[in-house]
Design a protein around this motif. Sequence first.
Motif, PDB file in Angstrom:
ATOM      1  N   ASN A 127       1.026  -1.116   0.088  1.00 47.85           N
ATOM      2  CA  ASN A 127      -0.135  -0.011   0.057  1.00 47.85           C
ATOM      3  C   ASN A 127       1.050   0.970  -0.074  1.00 47.85           C
ATOM      4  OD1 ASN A 127      -1.254   2.149   1.887  1.00 47.85           O
ATOM      5  ND2 ASN A 127      -3.056   1.148   1.252  1.00 47.85           N
ATOM      6  N   PRO A 128       0.459   2.161  -0.735  1.00 54.05           N
ATOM      7  CA  PRO A 128       1.559   3.409  -0.836  1.00 54.05           C
ATOM      8  C   PRO A 128       1.759   4.216   0.533  1.00 54.05           C
ATOM      9  CG  PRO A 128      -0.324   3.564  -2.681  1.00 54.05           C
ATOM     10  CD  PRO A 128      -0.367   2.503  -1.625  1.00 54.05           C
ATOM     11  N   THR A 129       0.861   4.282   1.191  1.00 53.85           N
ATOM     12  CA  THR A 129       1.205   4.906   2.748  1.00 53.85           C
ATOM     13  C   THR A 129       1.894   3.865   3.429  1.00 53.85           C
ATOM     14  OG1 THR A 129      -1.416   5.527   2.650  1.00 53.85           O
ATOM     15  CG2 THR A 129      -0.093   5.890   4.650  1.00 53.85           C
ATOM     16  N   VAL A 130       1.945   2.697   3.301  1.00 52.36           N
ATOM     17  CA  VAL A 130       2.787   1.736   3.903  1.00 52.36           C
ATOM     18  C   VAL A 130       4.198   1.695   3.563  1.00 52.36           C
ATOM     19  CG1 VAL A 130       2.972  -0.694   4.576  1.00 52.36           C
ATOM     20  CG2 VAL A 130       0.804   0.276   4.686  1.00 52.36           C
ATOM     21  N   THR A 131       4.228   2.030   2.085  1.00 50.90           N
ATOM     22  CA  THR A 131       5.666   1.932   1.497  1.00 50.90           C
ATOM     23  C   THR A 131       6.434   3.023   2.158  1.00 50.90           C
ATOM     24  OG1 THR A 131       4.761   0.993  -0.531  1.00 50.90           O
ATOM     25  CG2 THR A 131       6.881   2.012  -0.530  1.00 50.90           C
ATOM     26  N   VAL A 132       5.437   4.280   2.308  1.00 51.84           N
ATOM     27  CA  VAL A 132       6.365   5.383   2.975  1.00 51.84           C
ATOM     28  C   VAL A 132       7.075   4.913   4.220  1.00 51.84           C
ATOM     29  CG1 VAL A 132       6.260   7.808   3.676  1.00 51.84           C
ATOM     30  CG2 VAL A 132       5.120   7.027   1.812  1.00 51.84           C
ATOM     31  N   LEU A 133       6.162   4.480   5.272  1.00 55.67           N
ATOM     32  CA  LEU A 133       6.719   4.106   6.414  1.00 55.67           C
ATOM     33  C   LEU A 133       7.874   3.052   6.225  1.00 55.67           C
ATOM     34  CD1 LEU A 133       6.302   3.545   9.597  1.00 55.67           C
ATOM     35  CD2 LEU A 133       4.718   1.721   9.254  1.00 55.67           C
ATOM     36  N   GLU A 134       7.575   1.760   5.306  1.00 56.22           N
ATOM     37  CA  GLU A 134       8.658   0.970   5.189  1.00 56.22           C
ATOM     38  C   GLU A 134       9.884   1.804   4.819  1.00 56.22           C
ATOM     39  OE1 GLU A 134       5.802  -2.776   4.390  1.00 56.22           O
ATOM     40  OE2 GLU A 134       6.644  -1.702   2.695  1.00 56.22           O
ATOM     41  N   GLU A 135      10.013   2.326   3.807  1.00 61.00           N
ATOM     42  CA  GLU A 135      11.357   3.206   3.452  1.00 61.00           C
ATOM     43  C   GLU A 135      11.893   3.911   4.618  1.00 61.00           C
ATOM     44  OE1 GLU A 135      10.839   5.134  -0.387  1.00 61.00           O
ATOM     45  OE2 GLU A 135      10.435   3.199  -1.104  1.00 61.00           O
ATOM     46  N   ALA A 159      12.329  -2.737   4.569  1.00 57.76           N
ATOM     47  CA  ALA A 159      11.495  -2.914   5.810  1.00 57.76           C
ATOM     48  C   ALA A 159      10.442  -3.659   5.519  1.00 57.76           C
ATOM     49  CB  ALA A 159      11.541  -1.718   6.761  1.00 57.76           C
ATOM     50  N   MET A 160       9.602  -4.004   6.163  1.00 61.37           N
ATOM     51  CA  MET A 160       8.226  -4.470   6.054  1.00 61.37           C
ATOM     52  C   MET A 160       7.400  -4.067   7.414  1.00 61.37           C
ATOM     53  SD  MET A 160       6.714  -8.406   5.532  1.00 61.37           S
ATOM     54  CE  MET A 160       6.860  -8.832   7.004  1.00 61.37           C
ATOM     55  N   ALA A 161       6.403  -3.449   7.286  1.00 62.33           N
ATOM     56  CA  ALA A 161       5.403  -3.219   8.438  1.00 62.33           C
ATOM     57  C   ALA A 161       4.342  -4.164   8.325  1.00 62.33           C
ATOM     58  CB  ALA A 161       4.775  -1.718   8.048  1.00 62.33           C
ATOM     59  N   VAL A 173      12.952  -5.206   9.485  1.00 63.28           N
ATOM     60  CA  VAL A 173      14.217  -4.701   8.894  1.00 63.28           C
ATOM     61  C   VAL A 173      15.139  -5.524   8.530  1.00 63.28           C
ATOM     62  CG1 VAL A 173      15.531  -2.628   8.390  1.00 63.28           C
ATOM     63  CG2 VAL A 173      13.624  -2.391   9.855  1.00 63.28           C
ATOM     64  N   ALA A 174      15.541  -5.598   7.014  1.00 66.38           N
ATOM     65  CA  ALA A 174      16.692  -6.816   6.790  1.00 66.38           C
ATOM     66  C   ALA A 174      17.046  -6.724   5.621  1.00 66.38           C
ATOM     67  CB  ALA A 174      16.093  -8.080   6.977  1.00 66.38           C
ATOM     68  N   ARG A 175      17.808  -7.447   5.039  1.00 69.44           N
ATOM     69  CA  ARG A 175      18.210  -7.208   3.277  1.00 69.44           C
ATOM     70  C   ARG A 175      16.975  -7.611   2.967  1.00 69.44           C
ATOM     71  NH1 ARG A 175      21.898 -10.973   5.444  1.00 69.44           N
ATOM     72  NH2 ARG A 175      20.929 -12.765   4.712  1.00 69.44           N
ATOM     73  N   LYS A 176      16.997  -6.822   1.395  1.00 72.20           N
ATOM     74  CA  LYS A 176      15.847  -6.850   0.575  1.00 72.20           C
ATOM     75  C   LYS A 176      15.257  -8.236   0.069  1.00 72.20           C
ATOM     76  CE  LYS A 176      13.735  -4.854  -3.268  1.00 72.20           C
ATOM     77  NZ  LYS A 176      13.047  -6.195  -3.706  1.00 72.20           N
ATOM     78  N   GLU A 177      16.452  -9.043  -0.082  1.00 74.85           N
ATOM     79  CA  GLU A 177      16.274 -10.257  -0.326  1.00 74.85           C
ATOM     80  C   GLU A 177      15.185 -11.154   0.873  1.00 74.85           C
ATOM     81  OE1 GLU A 177      19.685 -12.515   0.513  1.00 74.85           O
ATOM     82  OE2 GLU A 177      18.771 -14.484   0.254  1.00 74.85           O
ATOM     83  N   LEU A 178      15.647 -10.878   2.048  1.00 73.73           N
ATOM     84  CA  LEU A 178      14.870 -11.478   3.239  1.00 73.73           C
ATOM     85  C   LEU A 178      13.401 -10.902   3.540  1.00 73.73           C
ATOM     86  CD1 LEU A 178      17.520 -11.933   5.753  1.00 73.73           C
ATOM     87  CD2 LEU A 178      16.326 -13.672   4.845  1.00 73.73           C
TER      88      LEU A 178
END
Length: 428
Positions: free
Chosen positions: A94-102, A113-115, A255-260
Amino acid sequence: METQIDEKFCQKFNLNSASLASSNVRVDYADGMKNSEAGFSTRAIHEGYDALDYHGALNPPVFLTSTYAFERSETGSDRFAGAADGYIYGRVGNPTVTVLEERMASLEGGEAAMATSSGMGALTAVLWTLLKAGDEIVADKTLYGCTFALLHHQLERFGIKTRFVDLTDPANLSNALTSRCHMVIAETPSNPNMRLVDIAALADICRSKGVLLLIDNTFCTPYLQKPIALGADIVVHSATKYLGGHGDLLAGIVVARKELIDQFRFVGIKEMNGACISAFDAFLVLRGLKTLSLRMDRHGETALRLAHDLAEHPAVETVYFPGLSSHPQHELARRQMKNMGGMIALELKAGLGAGRAFMDNVVLATRAVSLGDAETLIQHPASMTHATYSPEERAEHGFTDGLIRISVGLEDYDDLRDDLIGSLDRLG
Ligand code: 4LM
């Protein structure tokens, strides 16, 4: 008049000064912020969002949508196949969630990151993605009660065994690792008794054995402690706590490496626990992050003063707070943490009965579980957050039934001191 742009400022933020100066060229401030040298608070406020992408709206819009329209059928199939970028369905983005993850990836110094919908949602998404029957986990002896229950009671049903080891001594980790162990889990400071683990020392051992180190950074937040810079592979948060900061939401972060992170998102969340965060809660966490550094400074300052006051009170047996020189890992805390955080645990000389009376005497502090809010919260771990441990397990894992935990809030120090010390005085 021609716009004058400071060249040095542009370099710091990876911006193109010529483009910025020209009124015709759009410069993506959010992209510039990535990998920039901007400070923690600046990134906590700006990272991952450019108002000019959204009609100039100062705050990210809350995208209340469960699904996304595909321009053509091929657009959808390409996105599902991972051959094209773009949103698919609310459970995976979700675009709002993406801001938080970045923003969180930047603050923790991780790749991605993943929320999630809660701290427990974050943990289960990670564990269910990475583990299978027959695997082993090594975990520190003290953990939040539901994390302990997940590892000790629930994962065992699926054939995954956890060894609980005292990781305050890294040598114990080397002895506990077997060829079946793929993951080490610790909180630092630990909930509820404020023990610390040496993240860098554990990370060295994990790296040499090819084992992933997961640190629950809930008590510190990345403002006080950066596990990835110290060598950890995965950082988990209950964002319900300091990151959100206002006691008005439930959320988690990994939060981790993108692959994970890709695996956690497309296996852990999408196919297993479905614990995605709502766009509105992501917005609230983003709002909390804007004041994170200010709040953590204030929590830490007040907690340090109160810990000294409490330790001097004749009714108090022990105060567990890493900022006191009496704390066995005070030196490690000074090395590993920016300040000593806002969590205090204590035991009274007269034991559990006196602890309960103390809790009932307080007026300003609120009797409640959870932590990291503006309000000071006081609770009794053995009967509340850590009731998942049996009395024998509590003794074995290093915390007594008499322990009281305080999450120091943002109220004035004098008022909190009067409330807490006055409540101890009234015990008689
Ligand atoms: C509490 N804690 O202690 P969600 N990791 C840590 C935690 O303290 C918690 C979670 C994960 C408390 C809750 C009642 C170190 C929670 C789990 O509650 O699922 O967001 O986080 O008071």
